[in-house]
Design a protein around this motif. Sequence first.
Motif, short mmCIF file in Angstrom:
data_model
loop_
_atom_site.label_atom_id
_atom_site.label_comp_id
_atom_site.label_asym_id
_atom_site.label_seq_id
_atom_site.Cartn_x
_atom_site.Cartn_y
_atom_site.Cartn_z
N THR A 147 -1.56 -4.25 -0.38
CA THR A 147 -1.01 -5.49 -0.95
C THR A 147 -1.26 -5.55 -2.45
O THR A 147 -2.20 -4.94 -2.97
N GLN A 148 -0.40 -6.31 -3.13
CA GLN A 148 -0.57 -6.62 -4.53
C GLN A 148 -0.35 -8.13 -4.71
O GLN A 148 0.71 -8.65 -4.35
N PRO A 149 -1.36 -8.85 -5.24
CA PRO A 149 -1.16 -10.28 -5.48
C PRO A 149 -0.21 -10.49 -6.66
O PRO A 149 -0.19 -9.70 -7.61
N LEU A 150 0.59 -11.54 -6.58
CA LEU A 150 1.55 -11.85 -7.63
C LEU A 150 1.22 -13.19 -8.28
O LEU A 150 0.77 -14.11 -7.60
N LEU A 197 5.78 -6.94 -12.88
CA LEU A 197 6.21 -6.71 -11.50
C LEU A 197 6.42 -5.22 -11.24
O LEU A 197 6.02 -4.69 -10.19
N ARG A 198 7.06 -4.55 -12.17
CA ARG A 198 7.29 -3.11 -12.01
C ARG A 198 5.98 -2.35 -11.85
O ARG A 198 5.87 -1.42 -11.04
N LYS A 199 4.96 -2.73 -12.63
CA LYS A 199 3.66 -2.07 -12.54
C LYS A 199 3.02 -2.30 -11.18
O LYS A 199 2.40 -1.40 -10.61
N LEU A 204 1.74 0.12 -5.71
CA LEU A 204 1.86 0.22 -4.25
C LEU A 204 2.60 1.49 -3.82
O LEU A 204 2.65 1.77 -2.62
N ASN A 205 3.18 2.20 -4.80
CA ASN A 205 4.08 3.32 -4.48
C ASN A 205 5.22 2.86 -3.58
O ASN A 205 5.70 3.60 -2.71
N ALA A 206 5.64 1.62 -3.78
CA ALA A 206 6.70 1.03 -2.96
C ALA A 206 8.07 1.52 -3.42
O ALA A 206 8.30 1.67 -4.63
N PRO A 207 8.96 1.77 -2.48
CA PRO A 207 10.29 2.29 -2.84
C PRO A 207 11.24 1.19 -3.30
O PRO A 207 12.31 0.96 -2.71
N LEU A 208 10.85 0.49 -4.35
CA LEU A 208 11.68 -0.56 -4.93
C LEU A 208 11.82 -0.30 -6.42
O LEU A 208 10.89 0.19 -7.06
N GLU A 209 12.97 -0.66 -6.96
CA GLU A 209 13.19 -0.56 -8.40
C GLU A 209 13.88 -1.81 -8.90
O GLU A 209 14.90 -2.23 -8.33
N ILE A 210 13.31 -2.43 -9.93
CA ILE A 210 13.98 -3.54 -10.61
C ILE A 210 14.71 -2.93 -11.82
O ILE A 210 14.08 -2.43 -12.73
N ARG A 211 16.00 -2.97 -11.75
CA ARG A 211 16.82 -2.31 -12.77
C ARG A 211 17.50 -3.33 -13.66
O ARG A 211 18.01 -4.34 -13.19
N PHE A 212 17.48 -3.07 -14.97
CA PHE A 212 18.15 -3.95 -15.93
C PHE A 212 19.56 -3.43 -16.18
O PHE A 212 19.76 -2.24 -16.47
#
Length: 224
Positions: A147-150, A197-199, A204-212
Amino acid sequence: MRLLVAEDDPRLLKTLLHIFQSNNFSADGVSNGRDALLYARSTEYDGLVLDIMMPEMDGIQVLRELRRLGINTPALFLTARTEVAQRVEGLDAGADDYLPKPFATAELLARVRAMLRRKETYLPDRLACGPVVLNRSSFQLEYQGCTQPLSGREFQILEMLMQAPGSIVPTERLITHLWGWDATVDTSVVWVHISKLRKKISALNAPLEIRFVRGAGYTLEVTA
């Protein structure tokens, strides 16, 4: 989640905004019925918290007009009135719940959460995007047991992106939804939160990408 709070007592309005913002809601505040109607007609809100006794238009008049316009945003009335007739009048006007003043903070938050659960577009407590989960109860991002707290803003931005993965969310909409219509927030502030958020996604090595997308906004994608 974004709330509109309408309360003519400036001290109570300030308190309500603090309560909601401290509990990871975005919240705009107005102090009269006409402004409440103007803001609520934008349909940008997930829920309304309305005082009944307000200048210019009372809360019941505001809600009746919104329902006449076909705006079905869930609404909770806050009022010092305790008579059954007034409670019935408010509920008949289209309110989802009623909470008399004075109230306990815990009960207010519980009733707002219950109100939002009844919304047609209610989001579950665990939002999934591929194998990655956003836990709306603990405000954490979860992946494969880690987990990562936000922070509040990080959570709110990711919540918006996860509601429409693959779709572009304009930067201006992020600003108005999270900071309000009259916010003077610069787009660089959004970029700072996105960067954080990206960091955390990377940690987490999560397979998500926030793309601009230049000139358009941000999109959330599941990576291979």
